[in-house]
Design a protein around this motif. Structure first.
Motif, PDB file in Angstrom:
ATOM      1  N   THR A  15       0.850  -1.191   0.000  1.00 34.48           N
ATOM      2  CA  THR A  15       0.000   0.000   0.000  1.00 34.48           C
ATOM      3  C   THR A  15       0.883   1.237   0.000  1.00 34.48           C
ATOM      4  O   THR A  15       1.775   1.383   0.844  1.00 34.48           O
ATOM      5  CB  THR A  15      -0.919   0.019   1.229  1.00 34.48           C
ATOM      6  OG1 THR A  15      -1.763  -1.136   1.209  1.00 34.48           O
ATOM      7  CG2 THR A  15      -1.766   1.282   1.252  1.00 34.48           C
ATOM      8  N   ASN A  31       1.056   5.431   0.046  1.00 31.04           N
ATOM      9  CA  ASN A  31       0.456   6.751   0.241  1.00 31.04           C
ATOM     10  C   ASN A  31       1.268   7.742  -0.589  1.00 31.04           C
ATOM     11  O   ASN A  31       2.494   7.797  -0.471  1.00 31.04           O
ATOM     12  CB  ASN A  31       0.498   7.174   1.713  1.00 31.04           C
ATOM     13  CG  ASN A  31      -0.215   6.190   2.618  1.00 31.04           C
ATOM     14  OD1 ASN A  31      -1.287   5.670   2.282  1.00 31.04           O
ATOM     15  ND2 ASN A  31       0.364   5.921   3.780  1.00 31.04           N
ATOM     16  N   PHE A  36       2.137  11.611  -1.510  1.00 23.97           N
ATOM     17  CA  PHE A  36       2.012  12.989  -1.006  1.00 23.97           C
ATOM     18  C   PHE A  36       2.843  13.929  -1.871  1.00 23.97           C
ATOM     19  O   PHE A  36       3.964  13.606  -2.289  1.00 23.97           O
ATOM     20  CB  PHE A  36       2.476  13.072   0.444  1.00 23.97           C
ATOM     21  CG  PHE A  36       1.666  12.225   1.393  1.00 23.97           C
ATOM     22  CD1 PHE A  36       0.330  12.503   1.616  1.00 23.97           C
ATOM     23  CD2 PHE A  36       2.249  11.153   2.055  1.00 23.97           C
ATOM     24  CE1 PHE A  36      -0.431  11.715   2.491  1.00 23.97           C
ATOM     25  CE2 PHE A  36       1.512  10.371   2.937  1.00 23.97           C
ATOM     26  CZ  PHE A  36       0.167  10.639   3.146  1.00 23.97           C
ATOM     27  N   LYS A  60      -2.059  13.020  -7.355  1.00 22.36           N
ATOM     28  CA  LYS A  60      -3.136  12.215  -7.940  1.00 22.36           C
ATOM     29  C   LYS A  60      -2.677  11.504  -9.213  1.00 22.36           C
ATOM     30  O   LYS A  60      -2.935  10.305  -9.401  1.00 22.36           O
ATOM     31  CB  LYS A  60      -4.355  13.093  -8.226  1.00 22.36           C
ATOM     32  CG  LYS A  60      -5.543  12.293  -8.758  1.00 22.36           C
ATOM     33  CD  LYS A  60      -6.735  13.194  -9.029  1.00 22.36           C
ATOM     34  CE  LYS A  60      -7.940  12.362  -9.475  1.00 22.36           C
ATOM     35  NZ  LYS A  60      -7.655  11.530 -10.671  1.00 22.36           N
ATOM     36  N   ALA A 114      -0.301   8.711  -8.286  1.00 22.82           N
ATOM     37  CA  ALA A 114      -1.015   7.606  -7.657  1.00 22.82           C
ATOM     38  C   ALA A 114      -1.765   6.787  -8.701  1.00 22.82           C
ATOM     39  O   ALA A 114      -1.795   5.546  -8.638  1.00 22.82           O
ATOM     40  CB  ALA A 114      -1.986   8.146  -6.604  1.00 22.82           C
ATOM     41  N   GLY A 169      -3.176   4.158  -1.003  1.00 27.26           N
ATOM     42  CA  GLY A 169      -3.807   4.560   0.246  1.00 27.26           C
ATOM     43  C   GLY A 169      -4.200   6.033   0.199  1.00 27.26           C
ATOM     44  O   GLY A 169      -5.039   6.442  -0.610  1.00 27.26           O
ATOM     45  N   GLU A 170      -3.567   6.841   1.021  1.00 22.87           N
ATOM     46  CA  GLU A 170      -3.876   8.278   1.060  1.00 22.87           C
ATOM     47  C   GLU A 170      -3.196   9.009  -0.099  1.00 22.87           C
ATOM     48  O   GLU A 170      -2.097   8.660  -0.518  1.00 22.87           O
ATOM     49  CB  GLU A 170      -3.390   8.890   2.376  1.00 22.87           C
ATOM     50  CG  GLU A 170      -4.060   8.315   3.623  1.00 22.87           C
ATOM     51  CD  GLU A 170      -3.542   8.989   4.882  1.00 22.87           C
ATOM     52  OE1 GLU A 170      -3.442  10.235   4.892  1.00 22.87           O
ATOM     53  OE2 GLU A 170      -3.212   8.267   5.834  1.00 22.87           O
ATOM     54  N   VAL A 171      -3.852  10.037  -0.578  1.00 24.26           N
ATOM     55  CA  VAL A 171      -3.314  10.889  -1.636  1.00 24.26           C
ATOM     56  C   VAL A 171      -3.599  12.333  -1.258  1.00 24.26           C
ATOM     57  O   VAL A 171      -4.733  12.692  -0.935  1.00 24.26           O
ATOM     58  CB  VAL A 171      -3.961  10.570  -3.007  1.00 24.26           C
ATOM     59  CG1 VAL A 171      -3.412  11.506  -4.083  1.00 24.26           C
ATOM     60  CG2 VAL A 171      -3.728   9.115  -3.387  1.00 24.26           C
ATOM     61  N   GLY A 172      -2.539  13.163  -1.282  1.00 27.99           N
ATOM     62  CA  GLY A 172      -2.755  14.563  -0.915  1.00 27.99           C
ATOM     63  C   GLY A 172      -1.436  15.308  -0.790  1.00 27.99           C
ATOM     64  O   GLY A 172      -0.405  14.893  -1.325  1.00 27.99           O
ATOM     65  N   ASN A 173      -1.490  16.438  -0.074  1.00 29.69           N
ATOM     66  CA  ASN A 173      -0.301  17.258   0.136  1.00 29.69           C
ATOM     67  C   ASN A 173       0.545  16.692   1.275  1.00 29.69           C
ATOM     68  O   ASN A 173       0.016  16.078   2.205  1.00 29.69           O
ATOM     69  CB  ASN A 173      -0.698  18.702   0.454  1.00 29.69           C
ATOM     70  CG  ASN A 173      -1.365  19.376  -0.742  1.00 29.69           C
ATOM     71  OD1 ASN A 173      -1.004  19.112  -1.888  1.00 29.69           O
ATOM     72  ND2 ASN A 173      -2.339  20.237  -0.468  1.00 29.69           N
ATOM     73  N   SER A 178       2.975  16.626   4.614  1.00 36.33           N
ATOM     74  CA  SER A 178       2.899  17.294   5.920  1.00 36.33           C
ATOM     75  C   SER A 178       3.913  18.428   5.985  1.00 36.33           C
ATOM     76  O   SER A 178       4.811  18.547   5.132  1.00 36.33           O
ATOM     77  CB  SER A 178       3.184  16.284   7.036  1.00 36.33           C
ATOM     78  OG  SER A 178       4.508  15.777   6.919  1.00 36.33           O
ATOM     79  N   ASP A 201       5.060   5.664   2.370  1.00 33.49           N
ATOM     80  CA  ASP A 201       4.770   6.994   1.830  1.00 33.49           C
ATOM     81  C   ASP A 201       5.707   7.284   0.662  1.00 33.49           C
ATOM     82  O   ASP A 201       6.925   7.081   0.757  1.00 33.49           O
ATOM     83  CB  ASP A 201       4.974   8.083   2.889  1.00 33.49           C
ATOM     84  CG  ASP A 201       3.979   7.964   4.031  1.00 33.49           C
ATOM     85  OD1 ASP A 201       2.974   7.237   3.868  1.00 33.49           O
ATOM     86  OD2 ASP A 201       4.204   8.604   5.076  1.00 33.49           O
TER      87      ASP A 201
END
Length: 204
Positions: free
Chosen positions: A86, A88, A90, A100, A103, A114-118, A120, A168
């Motif tokens: 999995t 993620n 970022f 996006k 991914a 898993g997670e997709v975004g900006n 930290s 990640d």
């Protein structure tokens, strides 16, 4: 000189010490020959009792020759398949939509997303390279190398305090695209292929 000490003819009295000196030289040469023969005989005895398989050194040790045997095939480590990993994704850059699209491409290549975004605040706009692969300590020799085939220039990091198995992928300012699918497939095949391992054998 006259009388009984008068020297006549061509004969002269010989000096006794010269005969003794000659005998001494003969004795020294004979002793040297005996010691040489005794030393050679000792080396032969050492060779017999050590099996004659090596060369005796001054310290009495024996040298051994090392021969390489045919390479043995070492099975690859048990690595997870992309579908078992999995990821993620970022985005740590100022380019929008990068996480996006990356991914989506990884999903096409068989990875779970898993997670997709900006990213930290710890990584946002602070990754100058192509990216960072961050996972738990257990992923160092398992899932991290597999994901690294998709972005070979990414930095690999582990976090001992991290839980779970997800990894990640943090995209940095130097990121342009993932490694081409053909190159990534070749790298993944090489990673999971058996490796030859040469062995050595001592012949003493």
């Amino acid at each position: 000189m006259g009388g009984k000490y008068r020297i006549t003819g061509d004969k002269y009295p010989r000096m006794r010490p010269s005969r003794r000196r000659g005998r001494l030289v003969v004795v020294v040469v004979a002793c040297g020959a005996v010691l040489g023969v005794a030393g050679w005989g000792t080396l032969q005895l050492i060779d017999v009792f050590t099996g004659g398989g090596g060369t005796a050194s001054a310290a009495g040790s024996k040298t051994c020759s090392v021969k390489a045997s045919p390479a043995a095939t070492v099975p690859p480590a048990a690595l997870p398949k992309p579908a078992q990993i999995t990821v993620n994704v970022f985005n740590a850059t100022t380019r929008s939509g990068l996480a996006k699209t990356t991914a989506d491409e990884l999903r096409k290549r068989g990875f779970k997303i898993g997670e997709v975004g900006n990213a930290s605040a710890q990584y946002d706009k602070k990754v100058p390279g192509t990216g960072v692969l961050l996972g738990p300590a257990s992923s160092l020799n398992t899932s991290l190398p597999v994901l690294a085939t998709q972005l070979s220039t990414a930095e690999r990091r582990t976090d001992a305090a991290r839980t779970g198995t997800a990894i990640d992928l943090i995209l940095g300012n130097g990121f342009q695209a993932l490694t081409s699918q053909a190159d990534a497939t070749r790298a993944l095949t090489a990673l999971t292929a058996p490796r030859p391992e040469a062995t050595t054998k001592k012949d003493c």
